[in-house]
Design a protein around this motif. Structure first.
Motif, PDB file in Angstrom:
ATOM      1  N   VAL A 123       6.784 -22.851 -72.908  1.00  0.00           N
ATOM      2  CA  VAL A 123       5.867 -21.771 -73.293  1.00  0.00           C
ATOM      3  C   VAL A 123       6.531 -20.410 -73.112  1.00  0.00           C
ATOM      4  O   VAL A 123       7.160 -20.135 -72.089  1.00  0.00           O
ATOM      5  CB  VAL A 123       4.578 -21.847 -72.452  1.00  0.00           C
ATOM      6  CG1 VAL A 123       3.750 -20.584 -72.610  1.00  0.00           C
ATOM      7  CG2 VAL A 123       3.759 -23.054 -72.857  1.00  0.00           C
ATOM      8  N   THR A 124       6.372 -19.534 -74.111  1.00  0.00           N
ATOM      9  CA  THR A 124       6.820 -18.144 -74.001  1.00  0.00           C
ATOM     10  C   THR A 124       5.641 -17.180 -74.118  1.00  0.00           C
ATOM     11  O   THR A 124       5.723 -16.052 -73.657  1.00  0.00           O
ATOM     12  CB  THR A 124       7.850 -17.808 -75.099  1.00  0.00           C
ATOM     13  OG1 THR A 124       7.286 -18.127 -76.373  1.00  0.00           O
ATOM     14  CG2 THR A 124       9.133 -18.604 -74.891  1.00  0.00           C
ATOM     15  N   TYR A 125       4.561 -17.622 -74.754  1.00  0.00           N
ATOM     16  CA  TYR A 125       3.333 -16.828 -74.874  1.00  0.00           C
ATOM     17  C   TYR A 125       2.151 -17.681 -74.444  1.00  0.00           C
ATOM     18  O   TYR A 125       2.099 -18.877 -74.732  1.00  0.00           O
ATOM     19  CB  TYR A 125       3.102 -16.361 -76.320  1.00  0.00           C
ATOM     20  CG  TYR A 125       3.786 -15.070 -76.682  1.00  0.00           C
ATOM     21  CD1 TYR A 125       3.089 -13.867 -76.652  1.00  0.00           C
ATOM     22  CD2 TYR A 125       5.121 -15.047 -77.046  1.00  0.00           C
ATOM     23  CE1 TYR A 125       3.712 -12.667 -76.988  1.00  0.00           C
ATOM     24  CE2 TYR A 125       5.758 -13.858 -77.387  1.00  0.00           C
ATOM     25  CZ  TYR A 125       5.048 -12.675 -77.354  1.00  0.00           C
ATOM     26  OH  TYR A 125       5.667 -11.498 -77.677  1.00  0.00           O
ATOM     27  N   ILE A 126       1.213 -17.064 -73.748  1.00  0.00           N
ATOM     28  CA  ILE A 126      -0.059 -17.715 -73.438  1.00  0.00           C
ATOM     29  C   ILE A 126      -1.167 -16.877 -74.070  1.00  0.00           C
ATOM     30  O   ILE A 126      -1.357 -15.713 -73.710  1.00  0.00           O
ATOM     31  CB  ILE A 126      -0.298 -17.826 -71.924  1.00  0.00           C
ATOM     32  CG1 ILE A 126       0.712 -18.764 -71.285  1.00  0.00           C
ATOM     33  CG2 ILE A 126      -1.718 -18.311 -71.641  1.00  0.00           C
ATOM     34  CD1 ILE A 126       0.586 -18.882 -69.777  1.00  0.00           C
ATOM     35  N   CYS A 127      -1.851 -17.442 -75.041  1.00  0.00           N
ATOM     36  CA  CYS A 127      -2.993 -16.774 -75.674  1.00  0.00           C
ATOM     37  C   CYS A 127      -4.259 -17.321 -75.024  1.00  0.00           C
ATOM     38  O   CYS A 127      -4.558 -18.501 -75.139  1.00  0.00           O
ATOM     39  CB  CYS A 127      -3.009 -17.042 -77.175  1.00  0.00           C
ATOM     40  SG  CYS A 127      -1.591 -16.321 -78.047  1.00  0.00           S
ATOM     41  N   THR A 128      -4.979 -16.460 -74.329  1.00  0.00           N
ATOM     42  CA  THR A 128      -6.119 -16.915 -73.536  1.00  0.00           C
ATOM     43  C   THR A 128      -7.390 -16.161 -73.908  1.00  0.00           C
ATOM     44  O   THR A 128      -7.355 -14.990 -74.278  1.00  0.00           O
ATOM     45  CB  THR A 128      -5.839 -16.734 -72.034  1.00  0.00           C
ATOM     46  OG1 THR A 128      -7.013 -17.051 -71.278  1.00  0.00           O
ATOM     47  CG2 THR A 128      -5.426 -15.309 -71.709  1.00  0.00           C
ATOM     48  N   CYS A 186       3.366 -15.215 -64.478  1.00  0.00           N
ATOM     49  CA  CYS A 186       3.763 -15.502 -65.860  1.00  0.00           C
ATOM     50  C   CYS A 186       4.795 -14.501 -66.352  1.00  0.00           C
ATOM     51  O   CYS A 186       5.800 -14.870 -66.968  1.00  0.00           O
ATOM     52  CB  CYS A 186       2.535 -15.471 -66.776  1.00  0.00           C
ATOM     53  SG  CYS A 186       1.466 -16.915 -66.639  1.00  0.00           S
ATOM     54  N   LYS A 187       4.553 -13.227 -66.079  1.00  0.00           N
ATOM     55  CA  LYS A 187       5.496 -12.197 -66.534  1.00  0.00           C
ATOM     56  C   LYS A 187       6.847 -12.342 -65.862  1.00  0.00           C
ATOM     57  O   LYS A 187       7.896 -12.164 -66.497  1.00  0.00           O
ATOM     58  CB  LYS A 187       4.899 -10.810 -66.267  1.00  0.00           C
ATOM     59  CG  LYS A 187       3.729 -10.461 -67.180  1.00  0.00           C
ATOM     60  CD  LYS A 187       3.298  -9.012 -67.009  1.00  0.00           C
ATOM     61  CE  LYS A 187       2.263  -8.613 -68.048  1.00  0.00           C
ATOM     62  NZ  LYS A 187       1.870  -7.192 -67.940  1.00  0.00           N
ATOM     63  N   ILE A 188       6.855 -12.672 -64.580  1.00  0.00           N
ATOM     64  CA  ILE A 188       8.115 -12.885 -63.862  1.00  0.00           C
ATOM     65  C   ILE A 188       8.883 -14.054 -64.463  1.00  0.00           C
ATOM     66  O   ILE A 188      10.115 -14.043 -64.561  1.00  0.00           O
ATOM     67  CB  ILE A 188       7.838 -13.127 -62.359  1.00  0.00           C
ATOM     68  CG1 ILE A 188       7.302 -11.843 -61.712  1.00  0.00           C
ATOM     69  CG2 ILE A 188       9.098 -13.603 -61.647  1.00  0.00           C
ATOM     70  CD1 ILE A 188       6.812 -12.031 -60.292  1.00  0.00           C
TER      71      ILE A 188
END
Length: 586
Positions: free
Chosen positions: A318-323, A513-515
């Protein structure tokens, strides 16, 4: 069809129904035409389909070929070992996916409800799956809305649409027609939709869509597409192809070399085949499947159900999490965050001094008494989410209602946006009125409306839903309480700022997540201001370079403009379900 633009008579004519609902004969005919009111799966896997799907992987097919060849050339031990490994791999994968499928079916069964309708002019209960367009249904607090409906009677009716639109607050429903074109689902306030819940009041509605024709059915249809391969499946398929070519080349080279040396051709053929079988890593699929199954088991302990085993590995790519926002990033529970009282703003955790004053106690009493939330024997709160938030605040401050019995009320109305209750206290009649500040302030006396409205705007600008409170003393109990007379000349008490707050653990999760190089993005049907406030609090919006756009703005963009900004857009607000899916695909 824009049902929200039609009046009751027009809808009755189109659906061939009336105030008494459909006849039994007509409903049976329509059930044949429209089918059951349920969400259907386009391709439902049988047990046999689930089992055979375990043998579709290229590596598994190569292993089965190797087992057959081993048996032919007499290497029965190798053949049996390979078959056992393949079967073990299939059994582990099948059991995991079968259990997940059963759990998903059990969750779907929880959604099966009954509906109270008018059939042949008589009120009766039927399974919600038997509803058809034209049925007239009765909605009350606590009911799940069983189909898409057009409201034709609303007695303070409020519906929680968070599951469909992301709207944190329950929506006040009205009867009047709406003139605007292309209204998003969240703004169709004279309609209610399948999968949402009535939190307050009661009403009557006409069923206008069932099953896959409902808004939630359209979403289900969008999701029923061909499954794409996961990164692991793609790599395994690529590895299988490369391995097959390499083994074939080696076998050919080995055979040609032996033939050039004058070796027996039959012997060289059997040796080349044995080499091919030996080069196949027969344990690899089983090791991968078992590893994924163990990971899926760990996920279950964390309340995450993995339907397809390869999806476990996908999480690592995963590189993006759309929540979504409501209930995912937030608690899906309204919370009084601050109060404005006598020119001062008080945070929730700083109310001790406020609660000690006489006027402060009166404000908290208004929160407690002008309220329709209840607490059952198990200690659970029931009612509208905003009412519950006020109720919890009052209980937290140890407010009692025993000596404030309610003796009359003027119920909330979505047109005037106010609610008034009358109470007997120390042989005096006190009324409390709460509602929309812009309307309430106009009914109060001895108040600086402009400065108070500035406070309302400031609180609303911070993403809070603002409610105003006022009170009035009466010499005697009004015989016939009326909003035109008994909601005027009020004494202003204060304002309450309410919000659906972020979950405690979310800010930390966003930071992690950003880290890890994963970018969280919020996609919600809620209002932009509310979405921006929550996103800023939890760290999704980190600076001026991060953008917030609405569904309407997104629809106006061409694909090139969108792709040029997509990495800067961190919040999508007031978007439709179709837009959510398109964002994820892009």
């Amino acid at each position: 069809m824009d049902w929200y633009r039609l009046n009751k008579e027009e809808i009755f004519a189109l659906l061939e129904t009336g105030d008494g609902g459909l006849s039994t004969h007509d409903s049976k005919a329509k059930l044949v035409t429209y089918g059951l009111n349920e969400l259907r799966e386009e391709k439902k896997q049988t047990i046999a389909d689930l089992l055979f799907s375990q043998f579709k992987d290229l590596m598994i097919l190569i292993l089965l070929s190797a087992a057959i060849i081993s048996g032919i050339i007499g290497e029965l031990t190798d053949s049996i070992v390979i078959i056992v490994i393949v079967l073990l791999n299939a059994v582990v994968g099948f059991l995991q996916e079968y259990r997940a499928e059963k759990a998903m079916q059990a969750l779907k069964q929880l959604g099966v409800t009954t509906a109270r309708i008018l059939r042949d002019g008589i009120s009766t209960w039927i399974p919600a799956t038997e509803l058809v367009p034209g049925d007239v249904i009765i909605l009350e607090a606590g009911n799940a809305v069983p189909a898409d409906v057009r409201i034709i009677e609303s007695i303070s009716l409020k519906v929680d649409e968070a599951a469909l639109t992301g709207e944190s607050n329950a929506v006040d429903k009205v009867v009047k027609t709406l003139a605007s074109d292309d209204l998003p689902v969240g703004d169709r306030i004279n309609m209610a939709f399948k999968g949402t819940f009535v939190t307050y009041g009661r009403g009557t509605a006409i069923v206008i869509a069932t099953g896959m024709r409902t808004e939630i059915g359209q979403i289900a249809k969008l999701l029923q597409e061909e499954e794409t391969s996961t990164p692991l499946q793609e790599r395994m398929a690529s590895f299988g192809k490369k391995l097959s070519v390499l083994v074939l080349l080696l076998c050919v080279l080995f055979f040609v070399a032996g033939w050039l040396r004058g070796e027996n051709l039959i012997k060289m053929l059997m040796t080349s085949i044995s080499l091919a079988v030996a080069a196949i890593p027969e344990a690899l699929p089983a090791v991968i499947t078992i590893s994924l199954a163990l990971a899926a088991k760990r996920m279950i302990r964390l309340n995450s159900l993995i339907r397809k085993l390869p999806a476990v590995e996908t999480l690592g790519s995963v590189t993006y999490i759309c929540t979504d926002k409501t209930g995912t990033l937030t608690k899906n529970k309204m919370h009084v965050e601050e109060l404005y009282f006598q020119g001062e703003r008080y945070e929730r955790n700083g109310l001790f001094s406020f609660a000690q004053t006489t006027a402060g106690k009166l404000m908290l009493q208004a929160c407690m008494s002008n309220n329709d939330a209840v607490r059952d024997s198990m200690g659970n709160f029931k009612g509208d989410s905003t009412e519950i938030a006020l109720f919890e605040l009052a209980i937290e401050q140890k407010v009692e209602t025993a000596d404030w019995p309610r003796i009359a009320e003027i119920a909330f109305d979505s047109e005037r946006k106010l609610m008034t209750t009358f109470h007997l206290h120390n042989d005096q009649i006190i009324s409390f009125t709460k509602g929309a500040p812009d309307i309430l302030l106009q009914r109060c006396v001895e108040i600086d409306v402009q400065s108070t409205q500035e406070q309302v705007n400031l609180m609303a600008g911070n993403g809070l839903r603002v409610l105003g409170f006022a009170w009035k003393h009466w010499d005697k109990m009004p015989e016939h309480p009326d909003c035109e007379f008994h909601e005027t000349g009020l004494q202003f008490l204060g304002l309450a700022g309410i919000i659906d707050p972020p979950r405690d653990e979310v800010a930390g999760a966003v930071s992690q997540c950003k880290i890890a190089g994963i970018m969280p993005v919020m996609i919600t049907g809620d209002h932009p201001l509310t979405a921006k406030t929550i996103a800023s609090r939890i760290g999704i919006l980190a600076g001026d370079q991060d953008l917030v756009i609405t569904g309407q703005e997104l629809a106006a963009m061409d694909i090139d403009s969108f792709l040029g900004q997509v990495e800067r857009i961190k919040v999508y607000a007031r978007v439709s379900p179709e837009q959510k899916l398109n964002i994820v695909k892009i």
